[in-house]
Design a protein around this motif. Structure first.
Motif, PDB file in Angstrom:
ATOM      1  N   ASP A  15     -49.976 -10.081 -39.856  1.00 36.11           N
ATOM      2  CA  ASP A  15     -49.312  -9.766 -41.119  1.00 36.11           C
ATOM      3  C   ASP A  15     -48.191  -8.753 -40.932  1.00 36.11           C
ATOM      4  O   ASP A  15     -47.144  -8.837 -41.588  1.00 36.11           O
ATOM      5  CB  ASP A  15     -50.318  -9.286 -42.166  1.00 36.11           C
ATOM      6  CG  ASP A  15     -51.175  -8.137 -41.687  1.00 36.11           C
ATOM      7  OD1 ASP A  15     -51.133  -7.823 -40.485  1.00 36.11           O
ATOM      8  OD2 ASP A  15     -51.910  -7.549 -42.514  1.00 36.11           O
ATOM      9  N   ASP A  16     -48.358  -7.792 -40.003  1.00 35.93           N
ATOM     10  CA  ASP A  16     -47.283  -6.840 -39.724  1.00 35.93           C
ATOM     11  C   ASP A  16     -46.114  -7.516 -39.006  1.00 35.93           C
ATOM     12  O   ASP A  16     -44.946  -7.223 -39.278  1.00 35.93           O
ATOM     13  CB  ASP A  16     -47.807  -5.682 -38.869  1.00 35.93           C
ATOM     14  CG  ASP A  16     -48.690  -4.734 -39.658  1.00 35.93           C
ATOM     15  OD1 ASP A  16     -48.668  -4.797 -40.896  1.00 35.93           O
ATOM     16  OD2 ASP A  16     -49.413  -3.936 -39.031  1.00 35.93           O
ATOM     17  N   ARG A  17     -46.419  -8.437 -38.105  1.00 36.84           N
ATOM     18  CA  ARG A  17     -45.345  -9.161 -37.406  1.00 36.84           C
ATOM     19  C   ARG A  17     -44.546 -10.012 -38.386  1.00 36.84           C
ATOM     20  O   ARG A  17     -43.322 -10.130 -38.267  1.00 36.84           O
ATOM     21  CB  ARG A  17     -45.934 -10.030 -36.286  1.00 36.84           C
ATOM     22  CG  ARG A  17     -46.701  -9.261 -35.233  1.00 36.84           C
ATOM     23  CD  ARG A  17     -46.845 -10.036 -33.934  1.00 36.84           C
ATOM     24  NE  ARG A  17     -47.390 -11.371 -34.081  1.00 36.84           N
ATOM     25  CZ  ARG A  17     -48.694 -11.676 -34.032  1.00 36.84           C
ATOM     26  NH1 ARG A  17     -49.591 -10.710 -33.882  1.00 36.84           N
ATOM     27  NH2 ARG A  17     -49.109 -12.919 -34.146  1.00 36.84           N
ATOM     28  N   ILE A  18     -45.235 -10.608 -39.347  1.00 33.59           N
ATOM     29  CA  ILE A  18     -44.548 -11.418 -40.356  1.00 33.59           C
ATOM     30  C   ILE A  18     -43.551 -10.566 -41.133  1.00 33.59           C
ATOM     31  O   ILE A  18     -42.408 -10.971 -41.371  1.00 33.59           O
ATOM     32  CB  ILE A  18     -45.573 -12.068 -41.312  1.00 33.59           C
ATOM     33  CG1 ILE A  18     -46.337 -13.175 -40.589  1.00 33.59           C
ATOM     34  CG2 ILE A  18     -44.883 -12.627 -42.552  1.00 33.59           C
ATOM     35  CD1 ILE A  18     -47.481 -13.764 -41.399  1.00 33.59           C
ATOM     36  N   VAL A  19     -43.967  -9.368 -41.521  1.00 38.78           N
ATOM     37  CA  VAL A  19     -43.090  -8.482 -42.291  1.00 38.78           C
ATOM     38  C   VAL A  19     -41.846  -8.120 -41.489  1.00 38.78           C
ATOM     39  O   VAL A  19     -40.712  -8.204 -41.983  1.00 38.78           O
ATOM     40  CB  VAL A  19     -43.847  -7.216 -42.724  1.00 38.78           C
ATOM     41  CG1 VAL A  19     -42.887  -6.193 -43.320  1.00 38.78           C
ATOM     42  CG2 VAL A  19     -44.940  -7.561 -43.723  1.00 38.78           C
ATOM     43  N   LEU A  20     -42.025  -7.708 -40.244  1.00 36.09           N
ATOM     44  CA  LEU A  20     -40.891  -7.274 -39.429  1.00 36.09           C
ATOM     45  C   LEU A  20     -39.949  -8.434 -39.123  1.00 36.09           C
ATOM     46  O   LEU A  20     -38.723  -8.282 -39.160  1.00 36.09           O
ATOM     47  CB  LEU A  20     -41.398  -6.628 -38.139  1.00 36.09           C
ATOM     48  CG  LEU A  20     -41.988  -5.223 -38.317  1.00 36.09           C
ATOM     49  CD1 LEU A  20     -42.824  -4.828 -37.113  1.00 36.09           C
ATOM     50  CD2 LEU A  20     -40.882  -4.203 -38.545  1.00 36.09           C
ATOM     51  N   ALA A  21     -40.515  -9.594 -38.797  1.00 33.49           N
ATOM     52  CA  ALA A  21     -39.663 -10.758 -38.539  1.00 33.49           C
ATOM     53  C   ALA A  21     -38.915 -11.158 -39.800  1.00 33.49           C
ATOM     54  O   ALA A  21     -37.718 -11.459 -39.762  1.00 33.49           O
ATOM     55  CB  ALA A  21     -40.516 -11.916 -38.022  1.00 33.49           C
ATOM     56  N   ASN A  22     -39.594 -11.151 -40.933  1.00 32.78           N
ATOM     57  CA  ASN A  22     -38.986 -11.528 -42.199  1.00 32.78           C
ATOM     58  C   ASN A  22     -37.814 -10.622 -42.551  1.00 32.78           C
ATOM     59  O   ASN A  22     -36.779 -11.078 -43.044  1.00 32.78           O
ATOM     60  CB  ASN A  22     -40.050 -11.481 -43.299  1.00 32.78           C
ATOM     61  CG  ASN A  22     -39.504 -11.793 -44.670  1.00 32.78           C
ATOM     62  OD1 ASN A  22     -38.895 -10.942 -45.316  1.00 32.78           O
ATOM     63  ND2 ASN A  22     -39.711 -13.011 -45.129  1.00 32.78           N
ATOM     64  N   MET A  23     -37.961  -9.333 -42.290  1.00 29.42           N
ATOM     65  CA  MET A  23     -36.930  -8.366 -42.661  1.00 29.42           C
ATOM     66  C   MET A  23     -35.747  -8.333 -41.705  1.00 29.42           C
ATOM     67  O   MET A  23     -34.746  -7.686 -41.985  1.00 29.42           O
ATOM     68  CB  MET A  23     -37.552  -6.972 -42.745  1.00 29.42           C
ATOM     69  CG  MET A  23     -38.466  -6.763 -43.941  1.00 29.42           C
ATOM     70  SD  MET A  23     -37.559  -6.687 -45.489  1.00 29.42           S
ATOM     71  CE  MET A  23     -36.720  -5.103 -45.303  1.00 29.42           C
TER      72      MET A  23
END
Length: 325
Positions: A202-210
């Motif tokens: 979930d943290d990787r998703i946030v960073l990639a998304n941003m």
């Protein structure tokens, strides 16, 4: 010959050639997603290109996740559904979920894949070690016709994360701190290649998304595919999570290095946990935050854009019409 970044490795495989940063390559697409905000125009392009049958319908999915109800967009939804039925393309209906999340949940993005979406936040899939980026409706149409796309191989910025998140601080805070460091266009057409500590999905998703908010072509995390030890980067950023640091110390720690690369930059998200919850903006003291806000506002007034442009327009209107609005 120097080693390769993750993005260079994936695009080399998908193009069938030794792809390096700056090269223009034609790549086979593993999966492409269109939304109800982009597919209708893509269908117009598809027809203009003389398209009859979708090249690989099993590698395409449409997500009706932007609009709903029986309003003006209902006709667009019918058109998308009719085309998908005729061509054998999967459709995620209104209410099934956000397309980017469904791509990950249903395993349509895997390590080493090239996954594209006709929406800017398609960069999200980089969380699972895929090269993922947003495309336009005409690009989607070309994929429908031929199953391929041309891309310029991006240079990469290596972002090394160390430490751990203190209580009350999340991956979104780290992404905003990185955005402050790079600026809204500081990574334009570059890949943000994250490394260092292993983060949950979930943290990787946030960073990639941003990553797209910094102008990046894609954001990607290592997994099955990792960069070579001697891979070349346009820039390196080392971020120690959760370490308070004054703005003056952060400025002193930023330095450029040689060693045959464009430059290295070591910086910390100074004061991130200490000031974030007080609303002063990711480690900035209140006075520094106000100072930067004034500079941005001044720049906006000079260029006719920015946060003060609307206020300036209202002020001009008020002067002309002699009344408050």
């Amino acid at each position: 010959m120097p080693g390769k970044t993750i993005s260079e490795k994936i695009l080399s495989t998908k193009s069938g050639r030794d792809a390096r940063a700056g090269d223009v390559v034609i790549c086979r697409v593993d999966c492409a997603m269109g939304t109800d905000g982009s597919v209708p125009m893509a269908l117009d392009y598809f027809a203009a290109m003389g398209g009859q049958r979708v090249f690989a319908p099993d590698r395409v999915v449409f997500a009706l996740d932007h609009y709903g109800g029986d309003g003006p967009t209902a006709a667009l939804h019918r058109r998308v559904r009719d085309f998908a039925t005729a061509q054998g393309i999967r459709v995620w209906e209104v209410g099934e979920g956000i397309g980017h999340q469904l791509i990950l949940e249903q395993g349509l993005a895997k390590p080493g894949d090239l996954v594209l979406g006709a929406d800017s936040h398609a960069v999200t899939y980089g969380a699972v070690n895929a090269f993922a980026t947003g495309i336009g409706s005409s690009d989607l149409a070309a994929i429908l016709v031929g199953g391929e796309i041309w891309l310029r191989v991006p240079e990469s910025i290596q972002v090394t994360l160390t430490g751990e998140f203190p209580p009350g601080v999340s991956a979104k805070d780290a992404a905003l701190a990185l955005a402050r460091e790079l600026g809204a266009d500081g990574a334009t057409y570059q890949a943000l290649e994250f490394g260092g500590i292993e983060l949950p999905l979930d943290d990787r998703i946030v960073l990639a998304n941003m990553s797209v908010e910094m102008g990046a072509k894609n954001g990607i995390f290592p997994a099955a595919l990792r960069p070579d030890p001697d891979a070349r980067y346009a820039r390196e950023i080392h971020s120690r999570l959760g370490q308070p640091q004054s703005a003056s110390r952060a400025a002193a720690s930023c330095r450029q290095r040689g060693s045959g690369r464009r430059g290295r930059r070591h910086a910390d998200p100074d004061g991130l946990p200490r000031h974030l919850h007080r609303g002063t903006g990711l480690g900035l003291s209140r006075s520094t935050a106000r100072s930067r806000s004034r500079r941005r506002s001044s720049a906006g007034r000079r260029t006719g854009c920015g946060p003060r442009f609307a206020s300036r327009t209202r002020y001009s209107y008020r002067r002309r019409h002699h009344r408050r609005i």
